[in-house]
Enzyme design. Structure first.
Site, PDB file in Angstrom:
ATOM      1  N   GLN A 173       0.837  -1.201   0.000  1.00 38.97           N
ATOM      2  CA  GLN A 173       0.000   0.000   0.000  1.00 38.97           C
ATOM      3  C   GLN A 173       0.872   1.251   0.000  1.00 38.97           C
ATOM      4  O   GLN A 173       0.581   2.222  -0.698  1.00 38.97           O
ATOM      5  CB  GLN A 173      -0.938  -0.021   1.199  1.00 38.97           C
ATOM      6  CG  GLN A 173      -1.982  -1.129   1.069  1.00 38.97           C
ATOM      7  CD  GLN A 173      -2.861  -1.297   2.290  1.00 38.97           C
ATOM      8  OE1 GLN A 173      -2.667  -0.613   3.292  1.00 38.97           O
ATOM      9  NE2 GLN A 173      -3.810  -2.205   2.221  1.00 38.97           N
ATOM     10  N   ASP A 323      -1.831 -11.666   4.711  1.00 40.61           N
ATOM     11  CA  ASP A 323      -3.274 -11.715   5.002  1.00 40.61           C
ATOM     12  C   ASP A 323      -3.758 -13.115   5.375  1.00 40.61           C
ATOM     13  O   ASP A 323      -4.873 -13.279   5.865  1.00 40.61           O
ATOM     14  CB  ASP A 323      -4.074 -11.201   3.799  1.00 40.61           C
ATOM     15  CG  ASP A 323      -3.894  -9.703   3.610  1.00 40.61           C
ATOM     16  OD1 ASP A 323      -3.442  -9.030   4.553  1.00 40.61           O
ATOM     17  OD2 ASP A 323      -4.190  -9.206   2.513  1.00 40.61           O
TER      18      ASP A 323
HETATM   19  C1  S3P Z   1      -2.773  -4.835   0.187  1.00 41.37           C
HETATM   20  C2  S3P Z   1      -1.571  -4.867   0.837  1.00 41.37           C
HETATM   21  C3  S3P Z   1      -1.383  -5.449   2.178  1.00 41.37           C
HETATM   22  C4  S3P Z   1      -2.536  -6.359   2.562  1.00 41.37           C
HETATM   23  C5  S3P Z   1      -3.862  -5.746   2.240  1.00 41.37           C
HETATM   24  C6  S3P Z   1      -3.975  -5.454   0.757  1.00 41.37           C
HETATM   25  C7  S3P Z   1      -2.847  -4.190  -1.129  1.00 41.37           C
HETATM   26  O1  S3P Z   1      -1.274  -4.419   3.127  1.00 41.37           O
HETATM   27  O2  S3P Z   1      -2.458  -6.686   3.916  1.00 41.37           O
HETATM   28  O3  S3P Z   1      -4.918  -6.598   2.622  1.00 41.37           O
HETATM   29  O4  S3P Z   1      -3.830  -4.402  -1.861  1.00 41.37           O
HETATM   30  O5  S3P Z   1      -1.912  -3.456  -1.469  1.00 41.37           O
HETATM   31  P1  S3P Z   1       0.125  -3.664   3.422  1.00 41.37           P
HETATM   32  O6  S3P Z   1       0.546  -3.012   2.193  1.00 41.37           O
HETATM   33  O7  S3P Z   1      -0.186  -2.672   4.508  1.00 41.37           O
HETATM   34  O8  S3P Z   1       1.039  -4.743   3.884  1.00 41.37           O
END
Ligand code: S3P
Length: 447
Positions: A173, A323
Site C-alpha cells: 500500500q 493476510d
Molecule cells: C494490500 C496490501 C497489504 C494487505 C492488504 C492489501 C494491497 O497491506 O495486507 O490486505 O492491496 O496493497 P500492506 O501493504 O499494509 O502490507
C-alpha cells in the site's frame, strides 16, 4: 449493513468439490484506480464486488470518473492523468479499506484542494504516518498537523516534486501510494524496495503499456517511474483471490477424506507464501493449469486432506503470506509439533491486532501458545476436538471471522462468532461457498 453473528454446532463432513472463489481484492481496487488515470475505456471481468471495492468505485465516481457495469463487466471511462473533477470540501468515505485510502491519497497529490477522508471504526485506527511521510515529500499536506490516523484532510500540491524513497516495511500500500503520486509528478521518482511486497500495481501499469523500470539488486528492487507519461486504457480479467481461497484450503487440509479444486486463482509470486509454507508442512497441494493473464500468474489449486507437521517458518515468507496468517495460525493449531512464526509486527496493524487476537482465540480453544512481541510459538494438537461452547469476538475483522468459522468446522464444539457482516468487505460469497462444501451454520441478526 446488517449486523449478524454465526453459530456453528457441527463439524463439516468429508467433501469433494470443484469451485471458484471471488475475484482478487488487491487487483480489483487497482483496476478502478489505475483505469481512472488511463486514456480511454478500460474493461474488466471477474471484479470482486465486495464492500471495500464498492467504496473505491464510489470514491472515484465522486471525483467525476464515469464507471459503468454491463453484462458482469465493469467499464471505466478514463480521461488520463490529473483528470479528476474536484469539488470543494469533498468528503470520501473509505469504509474498511486501507488499500483505498492509501492508494487514493497518492492519486490526489496534484490537486491543491482539500479532501476529507474517513473510514469505519477499524480503518480510523490504522496507521497513516507510513504514507503521510513520503507524500509530504511530494508536496502534499495533511490536517490536523501531527494527526496519524483517519479522519484526515489532505491537500495536494500545485506542482508535485519527484522523490527517492526507501520502503522498508514491506507494504504494497505504501509502495503503491508513492507510485500513484509519481504518475502525476514531473521527473523521475525512485523507490528502493527493501522488503518485496505484492506487485499488482507494477504489473497492471506494465500491462497498460507504461514503461516502469524495475532493477533487481541484492539488497533491494529499484523501481523508477517517469511521471506525466500517459498510458492507454486496458482490459483485465481478474483471477480469484488466494487470500479467500486460503479458508477453503484450510478446511480441506484438516478435514478427513476431503478434496477440493479451486479454479483460476491468482498465483502471483508475491502472494503465495501461504502455499509455500503449507508445502513445507507436508500439505498435499498441487498447482495445475498455470497461465499468465493480464500480466498476472494464475492457476488451479488442488488440495487434499493432509497430516500437517509444524515448522519454524522462515521470516522471508511473511510479506507474501501476510493476510493468510490468521488462518495459518489455525492450521498450526491442528498440526503435529510446535510451530514458530516470527517477524509478525505488521500483523497487529491490520483490520484488528491480528497477532494478539489470534493468540487469544487459540488459547480460548485450549491451544498452548507463547507470544513474544512479533513472534508466536504454537503447540499444535492434531487431535483437538472441542466439546464446549466458545464465543469468539472478531473485533469486526473479516479475516478473523472467517478463521473462526474454520475453527468451528474443523474442531467442532459450539462456536459463536461475533460481527460476521465484516466478511462482505472481502469475500461476499464466503457463506454460499461454505454451504456448497457442506458447512452447517446458523446466522443470528443483532437487534
Ligand atoms: C494490500 C496490501 C497489504 C494487505 C492488504 C492489501 C494491497 O497491506 O495486507 O490486505 O492491496 O496493497 P500492506 O501493504 O499494509 O502490507
Amino acid at each position: 449493513m446488517k449486523i449478524y453473528s454465526i453459530v456453528i454446532k457441527k463439524k463439516i463432513k468429508s467433501f469433494k468439490k470443484s469451485l471458484y472463489v471471488d475475484g482478487d481484492k488487491s487487483i480489483s481496487h487497482r483496476f478502478f484506480l489505475l483505469a481512472s488515470q488511463a486514456f480511454g475505456i478500460s474493461k474488466a471481468n471477474g471484479i470482486l464486488e465486495s464492500e471495500d471495492v464498492l467504496h473505491t468505485i464510489n470514491a472515484l465516481k465522486k471525483l467525476g470518473v464515469k464507471i459503468v457495469k454491463k453484462n458482469n463487466k465493469y467499464f471505466v471511462y478514463g480521461n488520463g492523468l490529473g483528470s479528476f473533477h474536484v469539488k470543494k470540501n469533498l468528503k470520501v468515505n473509505c469504509g474498511n479499506s486501507a488499500t483505498l485510502v492509501r492508494l487514493l491519497i497518492g492519486l490526489l497529490a496534484p490537486y491543491p484542494n482539500k479532501f476529507k477522508l474517513f473510514g469505519d471504526y477499524s480503518l480510523n485506527k490504522r496507521p497513516m504516518t507510513r504514507i503521510i511521510n513520503p507524500l509530504k515529500k511530494f508536496g502534499m499536506e495533511f490536517f490536523p498537523k501531527n494527526q496519524t490516523t483517519l479522519p484526515l484532510t489532505v491537500q495536494g500540491a500545485e506542482i508535485t516534486i519527484p522523490i527517492e524513497y526507501d520502503e522498508k516495511i514491506g507494504s504494497a500500500q505504501v509502495k503503491s501510494s508513492i507510485i500513484l503520486a509519481s504518475l502525476n509528478t514531473p521527473g523521475i521518482t525512485k523507490i528502493r524496495e527493501f522488503k518485496k511486497s505484492r506487485d499488482h500495481t507494477e504489473n497492471m501499469l506494465k500491462h497498460a503499456g507504461l514503461n516502469l523500470k524495475i532493477k533487481k539488486n541484492k539488497k533491494y528492487n529499484l523501481i523508477s517511474i517517469k511521471g506525466l507519461t500517459d498510458f492507454r486504457a486496458f482490459n483485465l480479467s481478474v483471477p480469484g483471490d488466494i487470500s479467500s481461497a486460503a479458508f477453503i484450503i484450510a478446511i480441506t487440509l484438516l478435514n478427513k477424506k476431503s478434496k477440493i479444486k479451486i479454479k483460476n486463482v491468482s498465483l502471483n509470486n508475491t502472494r503465495i507464501g501461504f502455499i509455500k509454507i503449507l508445502k513445507k508442512m507436508n500439505a498435499k497441494i498441487k498447482i495445475i493449469n498455470q497461465k499468465k493473464i493480464s500480466g498476472e500468474k494464475t492457476g488451479d489449486i488442488i488440495v487434499a486432506s493432509s497430516k500437517l507437521k509444524n515448522i519454524n517458518c522462515p521470516k522471508y515468507l511473511v510479506p507474501s503470506t501476510i493476510d493468510e496468517f490468521p488462518v495459518l495460525l489455525v492450521l498450526a493449531a491442528g498440526s503435529i509439533g510446535i510451530a514458530t512464526f516470527s517477524g509478525l509486527t505488521e500483523l497487529n496493524k491490520k483490520e484488528s491486532p491480528r497477532l494478539n487476537l489470534m493468540n487469544k482465540i487459540l488459547n480460548q480453544i485450549g491451544i498452548k501458545t507463547v507470544l513474544k512481541k512479533d513472534t508466536i510459538k504454537i503447540y499444535g494438537n492434531p487431535n483437538l476436538s472441542l466439546n464446549k461452547s466458545h464465543y469468539i469476538n472478531t473485533m469486526f475483522d473479516h479475516r478473523i471471522a472467517m478463521s473462526a468459522f474454520c475453527i468451528g468446522q474443523i474442531f467442532g464444539g459450539e462456536i459463536t462468532i461475533s460481527d460476521c457482516h465484516s466478511i462482505s468487505t472481502s469475500f461476499p460469497n464466503f457463506l454460499k461457498i461454505m454451504k456448497k462444501i457442506g458447512a452447517k451454520y446458523e446466522t443470528k441478526k443483532k437487534n
